[in-house]
Design an enzyme around this catalytic site. Structure first.
Site, PDB file in Angstrom:
ATOM      1  N   CYS B 132       0.888  -1.475  -0.055  1.00  0.00           N
ATOM      2  CA  CYS B 132       0.511   0.394   0.084  1.00  0.00           C
ATOM      3  C   CYS B 132       1.129   0.923  -0.367  1.00  0.00           C
ATOM      4  CB  CYS B 132      -0.947   0.347   1.092  1.00  0.00           C
ATOM      5  SG  CYS B 132      -1.951   1.233   1.616  1.00  0.00           S
ATOM      6  N   LYS B 169       0.633  -9.081  -2.753  1.00  0.00           N
ATOM      7  CA  LYS B 169       0.388  -8.120  -3.521  1.00  0.00           C
ATOM      8  C   LYS B 169       1.378  -7.562  -3.063  1.00  0.00           C
ATOM      9  CE  LYS B 169      -3.221  -5.136  -4.421  1.00  0.00           C
ATOM     10  NZ  LYS B 169      -4.456  -4.709  -4.779  1.00  0.00           N
ATOM     11  N   THR B 271     -10.698  -0.041  -9.746  1.00  0.00           N
ATOM     12  CA  THR B 271     -11.145   1.016  -9.646  1.00  0.00           C
ATOM     13  C   THR B 271     -12.509   0.925 -11.067  1.00  0.00           C
ATOM     14  OG1 THR B 271      -9.397   2.616  -9.822  1.00  0.00           O
ATOM     15  CG2 THR B 271     -10.790   3.508 -10.795  1.00  0.00           C
TER      16      THR B 271
END
Lengths: 305, 311
Positions: B132, B169, B271
């Site tokens: 992140c 990730k 998104t």
């Protein structure tokens, strides 16, 4: 503040229950997007009114669930657009009679998305999600109400004014903007209010000054029991302070930039006191846009908690 | 063509279809359930959950950019207790498959979160968000350094290895993503998720200051899709056996197919959900048709097809 507890959500349909239950100290989280539909809407008309555009969108059956205060999220730019996010607009009026089942929007062509929308002619189809967000709650008794709009923030207040008048409320309205061209006050809207006063900062229309100045006198003289407001955040914050000071209920429609409008992006958050008096970052698309002004922590907006 | 096999696997986790929500772009599923049946997609990947409730970064938190957007949320969330108490039971009740994303500020926090997930039934896999960009300290972006990345994955592996597939990730903001993927693979990652957002900034021309409250934000949307395709292709080339969950600007079936051909076994949609709340389902059905049109009899035949000899 007994009357505040008597404010109730207006139901156009018996299937719709209160989306947002207000308790003494704050909010309980609302059921999410319960009445939202992703549908194709058709532009019935697009008229320029001063610096704004008035768009009428046919939304069919979905109109039954739309209430003053709700908003609509619209895809802009067409299929090959570089604009990937929906644009959110307040629903200014709801027409569920005669030939149209439509919502009206007042749009200011500020950015690329709103400019694109304002350039679309009648007949164009739009992908919309509607209705979204909370609605203005209305008093159970015919009281005297004060509606305050900043700029085109006045638009949803005219739809609300009609509802309040039908319920026997006296509707006083204050509109303000930096300059007269930015006041939105259509003729038919003016007929739905009992009194209307306009303020501009540059004196090009109405009185010189800000809409917040006459509020204390109006509360006293008109025995105002509830204030409804829509406009820039500093205006809403100032009205909240006055409402708390005078012990008047205050329902305001907040504005924070949104990416999704449906509660998944977490960008449109505001610091608000919850049911337990704890301040939380609530989404203005789900727990708003209409909120009780006294629970919004205005001084913390735009800051980390 | 009813015998087309659309199912996929990420290590030991099986999914009937290969489209997922991207972490942080679907909250915990409730909001999107009004628009499509959560059971109809591969799985809901939840917003990254941390140990404690977190209020996130100040507003403004977003800025639209050409074919993309910046976000600066800062991992706002309810904390693991409320998440396990409310969100997981709700998702299970819906019949949704679940991949839980976890985020921590230290190796110990990741380890604690992994321990809390051990024994929670109904979870298909754990996505470990070590990338992140919206954290105060770039040093906390574990995925920017092979040693930090493997330390986190190793600690999670020690806690839940063998019980739940671990998906690491990764960030595209590195010089050599295949090197980071190799280090998490060696530390025990069962799969990798490629890619997280890229660090970006927008300056507001009215205030002449950074527009976002957090100054920097993560860039997502179609603008970053070629970077995702490249990252997936590079990692697949070096680690052909390591399953990849691909994401980055996927907004249509053809976009999802590109990631699959580059080497992704599954595709997350992020998104695009903001612009179209039905996106995950629509993209999934588009992809199904595109694969059948190209003569594939199964999704797995198409995974990494761009790497075939002579391609």
């Amino acid at each position: 503040l007994d009357l505040m507890r008597q404010l109730q959500e207006l139901d156009h349909s018996s299937q719709v229950r209160s989306r947002c239950v207000r308790f003494k100290n704050g909010y309980r989280m609302s059921p999410i997007n319960k009445n939202a539909n992703q549908i194709t809407a058709t532009i019935i008309s697009n008229k320029r009114i001063g610096v704004y555009h008035q768009l009428l969108l046919e939304i069919g059956e979905a109109v039954r669930f739309a209430k003053p205060g709700n908003f609509i999220a619209i895809s802009v730019g067409g299929d090959y657009s570089k604009m990937i996010l929906r644009r959110a607009f307040a629903i200014s009026r709801i027409a569920d009679r005669g030939e149209y089942r439509a919502v009206e929007l007042i749009v200011a062509p500020h950015g690329s998305g709103s400019s694109w929308l304002c350039a679309q002619p009648a007949g164009i189809e739009l992908n919309v999600v509607v209705p979204l967000g909370t609605a203005f709650k209305v008093p159970t008794e015919p009281v005297s109400a004060l509606l305050i709009g900043g700029g085109y923030g006045s638009a949803p207040l005219f739809g609300l004014a009609e509802v309040l008048r039908e319920r026997g409320c006296r509707v006083n309205m204050l509109l303000g903007a930096s300059t007269a061209a930015k006041i939105y006050a259509p003729l038919e809207g003016k007929r739905s209010v009992n009194s209307l006063k306009i303020y501009t900062e540059d004196g090009t229309g109405g009185e010189i000054g800000r809409v917040t100045e006459p509020i204390p006198d109006l509360i006293r003289d008109q025995q105002i029991k509830v204030i409804y407001s829509c406009g820039p955040m500093p205006m809403l914050a100032a009205i909240s302070r006055i409402a708390i000071e005078h012990d008047v209920a205050h329902q305001c429609a907040v504005e924070e930039s949104m990416a999704c409008g449906v509660g998944i992006c977490m960008t449109c958050v505001l610091p608000v006191k919850d049911l337990h008096g704890e301040v939380k970052m609530l989404r203005s698309c789900i727990d708003g846009p209409v909120m009780d002004g006294e629970f919004v922590m205005w001084e913390s907006v735009g800051k980390s908690l | 063509m009813s015998n087309f096999d659309f199912s996929t696997k990420l290590a030991d986790a099986w999914f009937p279809t290969p489209l997922f929500t991207a972490s942080g772009c679907a909250s915990s599923g409730k909001e999107l359930s009004q628009f499509f049946d959560l059971r109809s997609i591969g799985a809901v990947v939840t917003k990254s959950i941390m140990i404690k409730p977190r209020s996130g970064r100040p507003t403004p938190r977003m800025a639209e950019t050409p074919s993309g957007m910046l976000n600066s949320i800062g991992l706002q969330g309810p904390g693991i207790d409320a998440f396990l108490g409310d969100d997981i039971p709700w998702l299970l009740n819906q019949g949704a498959r679940i991949i839980v994303s976890i985020a921590g500020e230290t190796v110990d926090e990741f380890s604690t979160l992994a321990r809390r997930l051990r024994g929670v039934s109904g979870i298909s896999a754990v996505e470990v968000n070590i990338s992140c960009p919206n954290v105060e300290n770039r040093g906390q972006v574990f995925a920017c350094d092979p040693d930090s990345a493997s330390a986190v994955i190793n600690s999670v592996k020690m806690m839940i290895g063998g019980e739940l597939p671990i998906i690491a990730k990764l960030s595209p903001d590195v010089t050599n993503i295949a090197q980071i993927a190799t280090s998490v693979f060696n530390a025990g990652a069962d799969a990798v998720a490629l890619i997280n957002t890229l660090l970006g900034m927008v300056i507001n021309l009215e205030t002449m200051k950074p527009h976002l409250g957090g100054k920097t934000g993560g860039l997502s949307g179609p603008a970053i899709r070629p970077i995702a395709v490249r990252a997936i292709y590079q990692v697949k080339e070096v680690l052909p056996k390591l399953p990849i969950l691909g994401m980055g600007g996927v907004a249509s079936g053809r976009d999802a197919l590109e990631l699959i051909l580059a080497g992704a076994s599954g595709v997350s949609v992020g998104t695009a959900n903001f612009g179209n709340p039905s996106a995950v389902y629509e993209i999934q059905e588009d992809l199904r048709k595109l694969l059948i049109d190209r003569g594939f009899s199964s999704l797995s035949d198409a995974v990494g097809y761009a790497h075939r000899a002579g391609a």
